[in-house]
Design a protein around this motif. Structure first.
Motif, PDB file in Angstrom:
ATOM      1  N   ALA A 183      -5.477 -16.105  -9.221  1.00 37.83           N
ATOM      2  CA  ALA A 183      -6.014 -16.738  -8.016  1.00 37.83           C
ATOM      3  C   ALA A 183      -7.400 -16.224  -7.656  1.00 37.83           C
ATOM      4  O   ALA A 183      -8.089 -16.841  -6.831  1.00 37.83           O
ATOM      5  N   GLY A 184      -7.803 -15.096  -8.257  1.00 31.73           N
ATOM      6  CA  GLY A 184      -9.097 -14.511  -7.908  1.00 31.73           C
ATOM      7  C   GLY A 184      -9.091 -13.882  -6.528  1.00 31.73           C
ATOM      8  O   GLY A 184     -10.127 -13.789  -5.868  1.00 31.73           O
ATOM      9  N   THR A 185      -7.928 -13.421  -6.062  1.00 32.07           N
ATOM     10  CA  THR A 185      -7.809 -12.784  -4.758  1.00 32.07           C
ATOM     11  C   THR A 185      -7.247 -11.377  -4.933  1.00 32.07           C
ATOM     12  O   THR A 185      -6.557 -11.087  -5.918  1.00 32.07           O
ATOM     13  N   ALA A 186      -7.530 -10.521  -3.972  1.00 29.44           N
ATOM     14  CA  ALA A 186      -6.987  -9.169  -4.003  1.00 29.44           C
ATOM     15  C   ALA A 186      -5.659  -9.163  -3.255  1.00 29.44           C
ATOM     16  O   ALA A 186      -5.574  -9.648  -2.125  1.00 29.44           O
ATOM     17  N   PRO A 187      -4.609  -8.616  -3.850  1.00 27.07           N
ATOM     18  CA  PRO A 187      -3.322  -8.582  -3.146  1.00 27.07           C
ATOM     19  C   PRO A 187      -3.361  -7.590  -1.991  1.00 27.07           C
ATOM     20  O   PRO A 187      -4.079  -6.582  -2.040  1.00 27.07           O
ATOM     21  N   LEU A 188      -2.613  -7.886  -0.946  1.00 28.08           N
ATOM     22  CA  LEU A 188      -2.435  -6.938   0.148  1.00 28.08           C
ATOM     23  C   LEU A 188      -1.176  -6.132  -0.143  1.00 28.08           C
ATOM     24  O   LEU A 188      -0.102  -6.707  -0.356  1.00 28.08           O
ATOM     25  N   VAL A 189      -1.306  -4.828  -0.160  1.00 22.97           N
ATOM     26  CA  VAL A 189      -0.220  -3.958  -0.591  1.00 22.97           C
ATOM     27  C   VAL A 189       0.515  -3.403   0.624  1.00 22.97           C
ATOM     28  O   VAL A 189      -0.090  -2.812   1.522  1.00 22.97           O
ATOM     29  N   VAL A 190       1.811  -3.612   0.653  1.00 28.64           N
ATOM     30  CA  VAL A 190       2.655  -3.031   1.695  1.00 28.64           C
ATOM     31  C   VAL A 190       2.890  -1.561   1.343  1.00 28.64           C
ATOM     32  O   VAL A 190       3.268  -1.245   0.214  1.00 28.64           O
ATOM     33  N   ASP A 191       2.667  -0.677   2.300  1.00 26.82           N
ATOM     34  CA  ASP A 191       2.837   0.754   2.059  1.00 26.82           C
ATOM     35  C   ASP A 191       4.316   1.080   1.899  1.00 26.82           C
ATOM     36  O   ASP A 191       5.092   1.015   2.854  1.00 26.82           O
ATOM     37  N   THR A 192       4.720   1.409   0.670  1.00 24.58           N
ATOM     38  CA  THR A 192       6.113   1.783   0.392  1.00 24.58           C
ATOM     39  C   THR A 192       6.189   3.220  -0.122  1.00 24.58           C
ATOM     40  O   THR A 192       7.153   3.583  -0.792  1.00 24.58           O
ATOM     41  N   SER A 193       5.176   4.033   0.202  1.00 27.72           N
ATOM     42  CA  SER A 193       5.130   5.407  -0.295  1.00 27.72           C
ATOM     43  C   SER A 193       6.314   6.230   0.199  1.00 27.72           C
ATOM     44  O   SER A 193       6.728   7.190  -0.453  1.00 27.72           O
ATOM     45  N   THR A 194       6.868   5.870   1.356  1.00 25.69           N
ATOM     46  CA  THR A 194       8.060   6.559   1.881  1.00 25.69           C
ATOM     47  C   THR A 194       9.260   5.616   1.893  1.00 25.69           C
ATOM     48  O   THR A 194      10.168   5.763   2.705  1.00 25.69           O
ATOM     49  N   GLY A 195       9.246   4.639   1.017  1.00 22.78           N
ATOM     50  CA  GLY A 195      10.314   3.655   0.979  1.00 22.78           C
ATOM     51  C   GLY A 195       9.907   2.390   1.714  1.00 22.78           C
ATOM     52  O   GLY A 195       8.889   2.343   2.406  1.00 22.78           O
ATOM     53  N   PHE A 196      10.707   1.352   1.555  1.00 26.44           N
ATOM     54  CA  PHE A 196      10.411   0.076   2.212  1.00 26.44           C
ATOM     55  C   PHE A 196      10.669   0.194   3.708  1.00 26.44           C
ATOM     56  O   PHE A 196      11.759   0.555   4.142  1.00 26.44           O
ATOM     57  N   ARG A 197       9.641  -0.114   4.483  1.00 25.73           N
ATOM     58  CA  ARG A 197       9.757  -0.071   5.942  1.00 25.73           C
ATOM     59  C   ARG A 197       9.358  -1.421   6.508  1.00 25.73           C
ATOM     60  O   ARG A 197       8.291  -1.950   6.206  1.00 25.73           O
ATOM     61  N   VAL A 198      10.206  -1.989   7.344  1.00 21.67           N
ATOM     62  CA  VAL A 198       9.961  -3.318   7.894  1.00 21.67           C
ATOM     63  C   VAL A 198       8.680  -3.372   8.724  1.00 21.67           C
ATOM     64  O   VAL A 198       7.912  -4.336   8.612  1.00 21.67           O
ATOM     65  N   PRO A 199       8.362  -2.374   9.580  1.00 18.07           N
ATOM     66  CA  PRO A 199       7.089  -2.433  10.329  1.00 18.07           C
ATOM     67  C   PRO A 199       5.870  -2.517   9.418  1.00 18.07           C
ATOM     68  O   PRO A 199       4.894  -3.199   9.755  1.00 18.07           O
ATOM     69  N   ALA A 200       5.901  -1.830   8.270  1.00 14.86           N
ATOM     70  CA  ALA A 200       4.776  -1.907   7.329  1.00 14.86           C
ATOM     71  C   ALA A 200       4.657  -3.311   6.754  1.00 14.86           C
ATOM     72  O   ALA A 200       3.538  -3.823   6.573  1.00 14.86           O
ATOM     73  N   LEU A 201       5.793  -3.956   6.477  1.00 23.67           N
ATOM     74  CA  LEU A 201       5.765  -5.345   5.998  1.00 23.67           C
ATOM     75  C   LEU A 201       5.168  -6.257   7.061  1.00 23.67           C
ATOM     76  O   LEU A 201       4.301  -7.087   6.754  1.00 23.67           O
ATOM     77  N   ALA A 202       5.609  -6.117   8.300  1.00 20.46           N
ATOM     78  CA  ALA A 202       5.110  -6.978   9.377  1.00 20.46           C
ATOM     79  C   ALA A 202       3.607  -6.791   9.574  1.00 20.46           C
ATOM     80  O   ALA A 202       2.864  -7.776   9.745  1.00 20.46           O
ATOM     81  N   ASP A 203       3.146  -5.556   9.528  1.00 20.66           N
ATOM     82  CA  ASP A 203       1.714  -5.284   9.707  1.00 20.66           C
ATOM     83  C   ASP A 203       0.890  -5.929   8.593  1.00 20.66           C
ATOM     84  O   ASP A 203      -0.154  -6.544   8.849  1.00 20.66           O
ATOM     85  N   THR A 204       1.344  -5.806   7.358  1.00 19.55           N
ATOM     86  CA  THR A 204       0.609  -6.397   6.224  1.00 19.55           C
ATOM     87  C   THR A 204       0.633  -7.916   6.301  1.00 19.55           C
ATOM     88  O   THR A 204      -0.363  -8.584   5.985  1.00 19.55           O
ATOM     89  N   LEU A 205       1.738  -8.492   6.734  1.00 24.73           N
ATOM     90  CA  LEU A 205       1.817  -9.940   6.899  1.00 24.73           C
ATOM     91  C   LEU A 205       0.807 -10.433   7.931  1.00 24.73           C
ATOM     92  O   LEU A 205       0.126 -11.445   7.719  1.00 24.73           O
TER      93      LEU A 205
END
Length: 447
Positions: free
Chosen positions: A121-143
């Protein structure tokens, strides 16, 4: 991201990437083996040096499967061409390329494909911070960050992640605004899909594996170029440009294009003087027609099957044979759509009655207050094996294992109802977020 840069370099070197110059490059690049962020790179390299031998020709990456059901992962050799075929077919099915969120481990195929699609697509992906495991607030913020742009927004999740996201109002509102949420990696329960769609989330169920460069069947319909059939025991068969090159090393079924010894393909003849080999089966029955059923059972792995009846000319420019992946999964075809029924070796035999764990899990997650369920067979002196379940409850649910078991007995026949139900805070996971069924089985066997 370093891995995305390496993927882009690999695609360009093969004349497949973000460039108008489609001439293949002469440079020979090493095979990539993505490793997880928590892995010791020295140990990972030593392990790969022990296992990386007999790599099929044309391999660009080697992916390690999770082994969530068997406990033993395999090394899958994948080409850049198959990864890109999958990415292009995905964008075609979704209607357009767009901005991707990476919420899955990039060293497994689902996360890796997010990077490949972003390169395409020629776009940079937005990475959800999962360094301490999957966290729903991190997903919501990235969305929220992704939704500020103009491009379509896509992401891939596994069912466990979606279960947790639906328990958070902010994440649910954000997921409602994406253009598509690809849900795969494991079977999603009917209850989970109903909750997500009732919330207005555009869920697209996906089915595939490392051997198919990721999901290749969306909402039951194969992607462009992918074809589906069943064998004599309802095992799902797949073919198309997304297939991997084969397995690495001397693992079972490890040939890049091998015909299983348990099949009855015994002869290769030449068709019409073209010099093209066509495998025959006893009796000369046609072996491959998309959406059809093969009269023999294929063991899991890659196989060569003919494209025509013995004696027929292959299609112009064709080779007379096609590579087919026999998956470990059972399925059925309903009006052209594939319904996956679970692993062929996953049925629980209890007192001579075969129980499908997926049916029991659907019943359990349909009980109000049950968020997730994993059903396995555990040893029993009287019946040999009995059905057991581990469940995770919705926040605030006033249930315990005994109450869930009572509800299950009202919904299921006696042999299908779990003989024990253990309530867990979370199900053990493996790989990209798949439920670790072997760990659940060990846990329940001790209870």
């Amino acid at each position: 991201m370093r891995l995305r840069a390496l993927l882009a370099e690999r695609l360009v070197s093969r004349g497949l990437g973000e460039t108008r110059d489609t001439r293949p490059q002469a440079s020979r690049l090493p095979v990539l083996v993505p490793v997880g962020p928590q892995e010791d790179p020295v140990e990972a390299e030593a392990d790969m040096r022990r296992r990386l031998h007999a790599v099929p020709a044309g391999t660009d990456l080697v992916l390690r499967t999770s082994g969530s059901s068997t406990g033993t992962g395999r090394l899958v050799a994948v080409s850049a061409r198959s990864l890109l075929a999958s990415a292009r077919a995905t964008h075609a099915r979704l209607g357009a390329a767009g901005r991707w969120l990476l919420a899955l481990p990039a060293h497994h195929v689902a996360g890796l494909q997010v990077l490949v699609r972003s390169v395409l697509a020629g776009t940079a992906p937005l990475v959800v911070d999962t360094s301490t495991g999957f966290r729903v607030p991190a997903l919501a913020d990235t969305l929220h960050r992704a939704l500020r742009g103009r491009d379509p927004v896509y992401l891939s999740l596994v069912p466990t992640q979606l279960v947790r996201a639906l328990q958070d109002e902010e994440a649910t509102r954000a997921l409602r605004q994406v253009d598509a949420l690809l849900l795969g990696g494991a079977a999603a329960s009917t209850a989970l899909l109903s909750r997500a769609r009732a919330a207005g989330i555009p869920v697209v169920t996906t089915y595939g594996a490392s051997e198919t460069a990721g999901g290749c069947v969306y909402d039951g319909l194969p992607l462009d170029g992918v074809e589906v059939a069943l064998d004599a025991e309802d095992r799902v068969l797949l073919r198309g440009p997304v297939l991997a090159s084969g397995y690495v090393g001397a693992e079972p079924g490890g040939g890049a294009c091998d015909v299983g010894q348990d099949t009855r393909y015994h002869d290769v003849s030449l068709a019409g003087g073209t010099g093209q080999g066509i495998a025959r089966q006893e009796g000369g029955t046609p072996l491959w027609r998309p959406g059809s059923r093969l009269p023999v059972t294929l063991r899991p792995g890659f196989h060569l099957l003919p494209t025509a009846l013995p004696g027929e000319l292959p299609a112009k420019g064709g080779t007379g044979t096609v590579r087919v992946l026999a998956t470990p999964d059972r399925g059925r075809l309903e009006e052209g759509r594939l319904v996956v029924l679970g692993r062929a070796d996953g049925l629980i035999n209890t007192g001579g009655v075969k129980v499908d764990p997926g049916d029991v899990e659907d019943a359990l997650t349909g009980i109000e207050g049950v968020a997730e369920a994993c059903v396995v067979g555990v040893p029993d002196q009287e019946w040999g094996t009995v059905v057991a379940a581990a469940v995770v409850l919705q926040p605030g649910a006033a249930l315990d294992g005994a109450a869930v078991r009572r509800c299950a007995r009202e919904l299921l026949e006696g042999s299908h109802a779990p003989k024990c139900v253990e309530v867990l805070d979370s199900l053990p996971l493996r790989g990209p977020g798949k439920v670790d069924r072997r760990a659940v089985q060990l846990l329940l066997s001790r209870s």
